[in-house]
Each structure stands twice: as structure tokens, then as C-alpha cells.
Design a protein around this motif. Structure first.
Motif, PDB file in Angstrom:
ATOM      1  N   VAL A   3       0.847  -1.199   0.000  1.00 52.52           N
ATOM      2  CA  VAL A   3       0.000   0.000   0.000  1.00 52.52           C
ATOM      3  C   VAL A   3       0.883   1.250   0.000  1.00 52.52           C
ATOM      4  CG1 VAL A   3      -1.657   1.339   1.360  1.00 52.52           C
ATOM      5  CG2 VAL A   3      -1.987  -1.110   1.058  1.00 52.52           C
ATOM      6  N   SER A   4       1.942   1.235   0.773  1.00 51.59           N
ATOM      7  CA  SER A   4       2.863   2.365   0.822  1.00 51.59           C
ATOM      8  C   SER A   4       3.483   2.633  -0.551  1.00 51.59           C
ATOM      9  CB  SER A   4       3.948   2.104   1.863  1.00 51.59           C
ATOM     10  OG  SER A   4       4.745   3.235   2.038  1.00 51.59           O
ATOM     11  N   ALA A   5       3.852   1.565  -1.250  1.00 55.43           N
ATOM     12  CA  ALA A   5       4.423   1.717  -2.594  1.00 55.43           C
ATOM     13  C   ALA A   5       3.408   2.331  -3.551  1.00 55.43           C
ATOM     14  CB  ALA A   5       4.902   0.366  -3.112  1.00 55.43           C
ATOM     15  N   VAL A   6       2.166   1.891  -3.481  1.00 52.92           N
ATOM     16  CA  VAL A   6       1.115   2.448  -4.336  1.00 52.92           C
ATOM     17  C   VAL A   6       0.882   3.916  -3.997  1.00 52.92           C
ATOM     18  CG1 VAL A   6      -1.348   2.335  -4.874  1.00 52.92           C
ATOM     19  CG2 VAL A   6      -0.003   0.243  -4.768  1.00 52.92           C
ATOM     20  N   MET A   7       0.849   4.229  -2.702  1.00 54.57           N
ATOM     21  CA  MET A   7       0.613   5.606  -2.285  1.00 54.57           C
ATOM     22  C   MET A   7       1.737   6.532  -2.746  1.00 54.57           C
ATOM     23  SD  MET A   7      -1.034   5.113   1.502  1.00 54.57           S
ATOM     24  CE  MET A   7      -1.271   6.854   1.795  1.00 54.57           C
ATOM     25  N   SER A   8       2.966   6.048  -2.749  1.00 55.52           N
ATOM     26  CA  SER A   8       4.087   6.891  -3.157  1.00 55.52           C
ATOM     27  C   SER A   8       4.051   7.192  -4.647  1.00 55.52           C
ATOM     28  CB  SER A   8       5.411   6.235  -2.775  1.00 55.52           C
ATOM     29  OG  SER A   8       5.651   5.091  -3.571  1.00 55.52           O
ATOM     30  N   GLN A   9       3.381   6.365  -5.426  1.00 53.32           N
ATOM     31  CA  GLN A   9       3.271   6.577  -6.867  1.00 53.32           C
ATOM     32  C   GLN A   9       1.983   7.294  -7.256  1.00 53.32           C
ATOM     33  OE1 GLN A   9       3.568   2.688  -8.547  1.00 53.32           O
ATOM     34  NE2 GLN A   9       5.685   2.415  -7.923  1.00 53.32           N
ATOM     35  N   GLY A  10       1.102   7.512  -6.292  1.00 48.10           N
ATOM     36  CA  GLY A  10      -0.223   8.036  -6.590  1.00 48.10           C
ATOM     37  C   GLY A  10      -0.313   9.531  -6.733  1.00 48.10           C
TER      38      GLY A  10
END
Length: 70
Positions: free
Chosen positions: A30-37
Motif C-alpha cells: 500500500v505504501s508503494a502504491v501511495m508513493s506513486q499516486g
């Protein structure tokens, strides 16, 4: 300028007594997705009366301190 074609996204994670060995990889993803969002993603962790409280789990504390939109 933000891309107006992208809509805000909320990731909701319901949990009850999460096991850190399972929950930590979920929060990492989730953190990885949030950093790319680009700031259009929030994460809501719903604690269903866990013992101990979900915010006391070390991986959750780390996730919350690293992700202000959680």
C-alpha cells in the motif's frame, strides 16, 4: 499541476488482531502504491477492537509515520 483525469482513491483495510508477518507486506504494498499516486490516494485502517490495538503493532506505527495520508 495534478492530472484532473485521475480521481482520488481510498484504500480501506478492515482488520481484527492482524498478524504482523501477514500485515507488514500488505502495508508495504500500500505504501508503494501511495508513493506513486501523486497525493490522490488515502489509506484507512479500520480496527475492529483488536487486542492489542492495531496502532500499537510496530509495522502499523511505521506505516502511519511514513504515510501522512493514512
Amino acid at each position: 499541476m495534478p492530472d484532473k483525469s485521475l480521481r482520488p482513491v481510498s484504500i480501506v483495510i478492515p482488520t481484527y488482531n492482524p498478524q504482523e508477518r501477514i500485515f507488514a507486506p500488505v502495508l508495504t504494498a500500500v505504501s508503494a502504491v501511495m508513493s506513486q499516486g501523486g497525493g490522490g490516494i488515502e489509506c484507512v485502517i479500520v480496527d475492529n477492537n483488536s487486542n492489542p490495538a492495531v496502532e500499537d503493532v510496530p509495522c502499523v506505527r511505521s506505516f502511519l509515520s511514513a504515510n501522512p495520508c493514512a
